[in-house]
Design an enzyme around this catalytic site. Structure first.
Site, PDB file in Angstrom:
ATOM      1  N   TRP A 197      -6.806  33.517  51.121  1.00 26.12           N
ATOM      2  CA  TRP A 197      -7.902  33.638  52.093  1.00 26.12           C
ATOM      3  C   TRP A 197      -8.344  32.217  52.462  1.00 26.12           C
ATOM      4  O   TRP A 197      -8.464  31.356  51.577  1.00 26.12           O
ATOM      5  CB  TRP A 197      -9.108  34.396  51.521  1.00 26.12           C
ATOM      6  CG  TRP A 197     -10.271  34.284  52.460  1.00 26.12           C
ATOM      7  CD1 TRP A 197     -10.429  34.949  53.638  1.00 26.12           C
ATOM      8  CD2 TRP A 197     -11.375  33.376  52.356  1.00 26.12           C
ATOM      9  NE1 TRP A 197     -11.574  34.526  54.265  1.00 26.12           N
ATOM     10  CE2 TRP A 197     -12.177  33.558  53.503  1.00 26.12           C
ATOM     11  CE3 TRP A 197     -11.763  32.422  51.409  1.00 26.12           C
ATOM     12  CZ2 TRP A 197     -13.342  32.824  53.725  1.00 26.12           C
ATOM     13  CZ3 TRP A 197     -12.933  31.683  51.635  1.00 26.12           C
ATOM     14  CH2 TRP A 197     -13.713  31.897  52.778  1.00 26.12           C
ATOM     15  N   GLU A 238      -5.584  37.724  53.409  1.00 21.69           N
ATOM     16  CA  GLU A 238      -6.890  38.374  53.601  1.00 21.69           C
ATOM     17  C   GLU A 238      -7.589  37.859  54.856  1.00 21.69           C
ATOM     18  O   GLU A 238      -7.907  36.674  54.950  1.00 21.69           O
ATOM     19  CB  GLU A 238      -7.776  38.089  52.368  1.00 21.69           C
ATOM     20  CG  GLU A 238      -9.164  38.698  52.466  1.00 21.69           C
ATOM     21  CD  GLU A 238     -10.035  38.373  51.254  1.00 21.69           C
ATOM     22  OE1 GLU A 238      -9.618  37.553  50.398  1.00 21.69           O
ATOM     23  OE2 GLU A 238     -11.152  38.913  51.177  1.00 21.69           O
ATOM     24  N   LYS A 240     -10.732  38.079  57.925  1.00 23.94           N
ATOM     25  CA  LYS A 240     -12.193  38.126  57.902  1.00 23.94           C
ATOM     26  C   LYS A 240     -12.710  38.061  59.339  1.00 23.94           C
ATOM     27  O   LYS A 240     -12.040  37.526  60.219  1.00 23.94           O
ATOM     28  CB  LYS A 240     -12.702  36.942  57.082  1.00 23.94           C
ATOM     29  CG  LYS A 240     -14.182  36.984  56.775  1.00 23.94           C
ATOM     30  CD  LYS A 240     -14.533  35.931  55.726  1.00 23.94           C
ATOM     31  CE  LYS A 240     -16.019  35.969  55.430  1.00 23.94           C
ATOM     32  NZ  LYS A 240     -16.393  35.034  54.375  1.00 23.94           N
ATOM     33  N   ASP A 271     -10.970  43.463  52.631  1.00 25.82           N
ATOM     34  CA  ASP A 271     -12.233  43.217  51.927  1.00 25.82           C
ATOM     35  C   ASP A 271     -13.302  44.031  52.643  1.00 25.82           C
ATOM     36  O   ASP A 271     -13.465  43.916  53.870  1.00 25.82           O
ATOM     37  CB  ASP A 271     -12.548  41.717  51.967  1.00 25.82           C
ATOM     38  CG  ASP A 271     -13.823  41.346  51.222  1.00 25.82           C
ATOM     39  OD1 ASP A 271     -14.858  42.006  51.463  1.00 25.82           O
ATOM     40  OD2 ASP A 271     -13.808  40.392  50.434  1.00 25.82           O
ATOM     41  N   HIS A 274     -15.650  42.418  55.276  1.00 27.54           N
ATOM     42  CA  HIS A 274     -15.096  41.523  56.298  1.00 27.54           C
ATOM     43  C   HIS A 274     -14.922  42.133  57.679  1.00 27.54           C
ATOM     44  O   HIS A 274     -14.117  41.671  58.473  1.00 27.54           O
ATOM     45  CB  HIS A 274     -13.741  40.981  55.823  1.00 27.54           C
ATOM     46  CG  HIS A 274     -13.876  39.968  54.744  1.00 27.54           C
ATOM     47  ND1 HIS A 274     -12.850  39.160  54.338  1.00 27.54           N
ATOM     48  CD2 HIS A 274     -14.946  39.609  54.000  1.00 27.54           C
ATOM     49  CE1 HIS A 274     -13.264  38.364  53.365  1.00 27.54           C
ATOM     50  NE2 HIS A 274     -14.532  38.624  53.140  1.00 27.54           N
ATOM     51  N   HIS A 298     -10.368  44.220  48.318  1.00 28.03           N
ATOM     52  CA  HIS A 298     -11.488  43.483  47.738  1.00 28.03           C
ATOM     53  C   HIS A 298     -12.696  44.375  47.943  1.00 28.03           C
ATOM     54  O   HIS A 298     -13.288  44.389  49.025  1.00 28.03           O
ATOM     55  CB  HIS A 298     -11.691  42.139  48.434  1.00 28.03           C
ATOM     56  CG  HIS A 298     -10.854  41.047  47.850  1.00 28.03           C
ATOM     57  ND1 HIS A 298     -11.000  39.730  48.209  1.00 28.03           N
ATOM     58  CD2 HIS A 298      -9.903  41.081  46.890  1.00 28.03           C
ATOM     59  CE1 HIS A 298     -10.139  39.004  47.510  1.00 28.03           C
ATOM     60  NE2 HIS A 298      -9.464  39.789  46.714  1.00 28.03           N
ATOM     61  N   ASP A 306     -21.678  39.846  55.434  1.00 29.92           N
ATOM     62  CA  ASP A 306     -20.736  39.813  54.301  1.00 29.92           C
ATOM     63  C   ASP A 306     -21.426  39.146  53.111  1.00 29.92           C
ATOM     64  O   ASP A 306     -21.081  38.048  52.699  1.00 29.92           O
ATOM     65  CB  ASP A 306     -19.497  39.020  54.732  1.00 29.92           C
ATOM     66  CG  ASP A 306     -18.511  38.835  53.603  1.00 29.92           C
ATOM     67  OD1 ASP A 306     -18.392  39.742  52.767  1.00 29.92           O
ATOM     68  OD2 ASP A 306     -17.864  37.778  53.569  1.00 29.92           O
ATOM     69  N   ASP A 308     -21.705  40.071  49.957  1.00 27.24           N
ATOM     70  CA  ASP A 308     -21.095  40.192  48.629  1.00 27.24           C
ATOM     71  C   ASP A 308     -22.053  40.699  47.561  1.00 27.24           C
ATOM     72  O   ASP A 308     -22.149  40.133  46.477  1.00 27.24           O
ATOM     73  CB  ASP A 308     -20.461  38.857  48.214  1.00 27.24           C
ATOM     74  CG  ASP A 308     -19.241  38.527  49.051  1.00 27.24           C
ATOM     75  OD1 ASP A 308     -18.215  39.202  48.859  1.00 27.24           O
ATOM     76  OD2 ASP A 308     -19.321  37.639  49.915  1.00 27.24           O
ATOM     77  N   ASP A 338     -14.745  42.029  44.684  1.00 27.85           N
ATOM     78  CA  ASP A 338     -15.099  40.703  45.216  1.00 27.85           C
ATOM     79  C   ASP A 338     -16.566  40.690  45.634  1.00 27.85           C
ATOM     80  O   ASP A 338     -16.892  41.084  46.749  1.00 27.85           O
ATOM     81  CB  ASP A 338     -14.191  40.349  46.405  1.00 27.85           C
ATOM     82  CG  ASP A 338     -14.502  38.964  46.955  1.00 27.85           C
ATOM     83  OD1 ASP A 338     -15.252  38.221  46.306  1.00 27.85           O
ATOM     84  OD2 ASP A 338     -13.993  38.630  48.045  1.00 27.85           O
TER      85      ASP A 338
END
Ligand code: RNT
Ligand code: ZN
Length: 431
Positions: A197, A238, A240, A271, A274, A298, A306, A308, A338
């Site tokens: 990524w 990955e 995004k 993810d 993302h 993820h 995003d 997390d 993640d």
């Protein structure tokens, strides 16, 4: 809070009732538990120290990522991180993997540039993984570095910068392949997935979206040139939508990597943070798996962006797991986590998020899928809606507790009690 230990007799009684209840709907709880026990989730090492790594103790997190909060107790070195991970795994049923980033190398106090990293810089991680029976996954770290400060790495127009990051990713693939070979030989674990990524993008409207993408494709082709044994190692890419400071353009977008992964036969990483806020990855799984052999997830939780956040047991998570189970994709979808929350106990963050991923998977495995599909095929959408809603109140909790007991890990409030004990004895003593 008064914490009562679950009475084993009543837990068994509850499980037996639940088993019957599911059996009435044609669902075999024993089979579901057997399947659940075989799923290894890749825990992300970076929750334990807020994506800091041990390369540079004063280094700031870059790449448009942000770990907010200053809860005490983060791991300050790899020994502490491993100790915290041991504790996390002891509270999570099953046997799981660890997802490492290159900034978690142990170089004995020597500065080793990222393009020079070798497997020996991870020998203590490997020894630990062998001893504790964890498969390993890996990631080059294309952020939090002076050579990433210009906002571009593999998609950089500066040949020197781009070369450095290509060489870093080449080094990381070799490390990943060595992990995979040693661990599959020693433990029989699945191959190591090395996931690329990059944060590359522009804060404001670009004048040229094309050139960086051409450069990125060329960089990736150079990185993947060396053939590595797929029995030990797999590549993933990955994409995004945006990052902090790269709101207007991200070179490695979803479409870019979907095309890349299909044409180069790599894995694609999805993810859950993302994409556009109302877009979920659950619906993408059955589409991309028509064209790809395998994908990596993820699993994360975006809140407005995003961000997390720790994975919770919400509809999004459940939908992801349902899609994996309904499609029969358990062997083709690798589940990784993640997220990074620095505002709560970091051990709790790992344990809550991973157990939630497993709980969602269990609920999916317990779905009365035969009836649901029969109703759908018959065009009985009323019946389908009814059963989908009914399924939400089936006693999956008793099955989950039975699973935890079977696997020798605590349930309910006893989990929190263990976390509190570790905080009082270990985490709270770190400055
Ligand atoms: C960033 C990506 C990436 C990172 C980790 C630390 O938005 O999700 O996977 O979170 O590499
Ligand atoms: Zn990710």
């Amino acid at each position: 809070m008064v914490i009562m230990a679950a009475n084993p007799t009543s837990a068994e009684w509850a499980y037996n009732l639940a088993r019957e209840r599911y059996a009435d709907l044609g669902v075999d709880t024993e089979l579901a538990l057997k399947t659940l026990a075989e799923v290894s989730i890749s825990l992300h090492c970076w929750q334990g120290d807020d994506v800091g790594g041990f390369e540079n103790p004063d280094g700031e997190l870059g790449g448009g990522l942000a770990a907010t909060g200053n809860y005490p107790g983060k791991a300050r070195n790899a020994d502490e991180l491993r100790m915290d991970l041991d504790q996390a795994y002891s509270l999570i049923p099953g046997t799981h993997r660890l997802n490492l980033h290159s900034i978690y190398a142990e170089t004995g106090g020597q500065r080793v540039e990222r393009d020079r990293l070798e497997v020996e810089h991870f020998s203590r991680w490997l020894d630990w993984a062998k001893e504790k029976k964890h498969g390993l996954d890996f990631n080059p770290t294309c952020f939090s570095h002076p050579k990433a400060n210009g906002g571009f790495t593999l998609a950089s127009a500066d040949p020197g910068i781009r070369r450095f990051w290509i060489d870093h990713c080449i080094a990381c693939r070799r490390i990943g392949a060595a992990f995979g070979e040693q661990l599959s030989t020693a433990l029989g674990t699945a191959p190591t997935i090395t996931n690329i990524w990059i944060p590359d993008g522009y804060k404001d409207t670009p004048a040229d979206r094309k050139t960086h993408r051409l450069l990125l494709a060329d960089s990736l082709d150079q990185i993947l040139e060396e053939k590595l044994n797929p029995a030990y190692h797999k590549d993933a890419v990955e994409g995004k939508l945006f990052g902090i400071g790269a709101e207007s353009y991200t070179a490695g977008s979803h479409e870019f990597y979907l095309g890349y992964a299909i044409s180069r036969k790599t894995l694609l990483t999805l993810d859950s943070g993302h994409f556009h806020p109302t877009e979920t990855i659950a619906d993408k799984i059955s589409s991309v798996l028509i064209y790809l052999d395998e994908i990596l997830l993820h699993v994360s939780r975006g809140v407005r962006w995003d961000s997390d956040h720790v994975v919770i047991l919400n509809d999004d998570l459940l939908a992801i797991m349902q899609e994996i189970v309904r499609g029969g994709y358990l062997k083709r979808v690798h589940i990784g986590l993640d997220y990074f929350d620095a505002s709560i106990n970091r051990l709790a963050a790992w344990v809550i998020g991973t157990r939630n991923a497993q709980k969602a998977l269990l609920q999916a495995l317990l779905e009365p899928s035969v009836q649901l599909q029969r109703l759908e095929a018959a065009g009985d959408y009323t019946g389908r809606l009814f059963l989908l809603e009914e399924a939400k109140s089936l006693p999956y909790g008793a099955v989950w507790e039975h699973f935890c007991t079977q696997q020798g890990v605590p349930t309910g409030a006893n989990v929190l009690e263990e976390i509190r004990k570790y905080e009082a004895g270990v985490l709270g003593k770190r400055l």
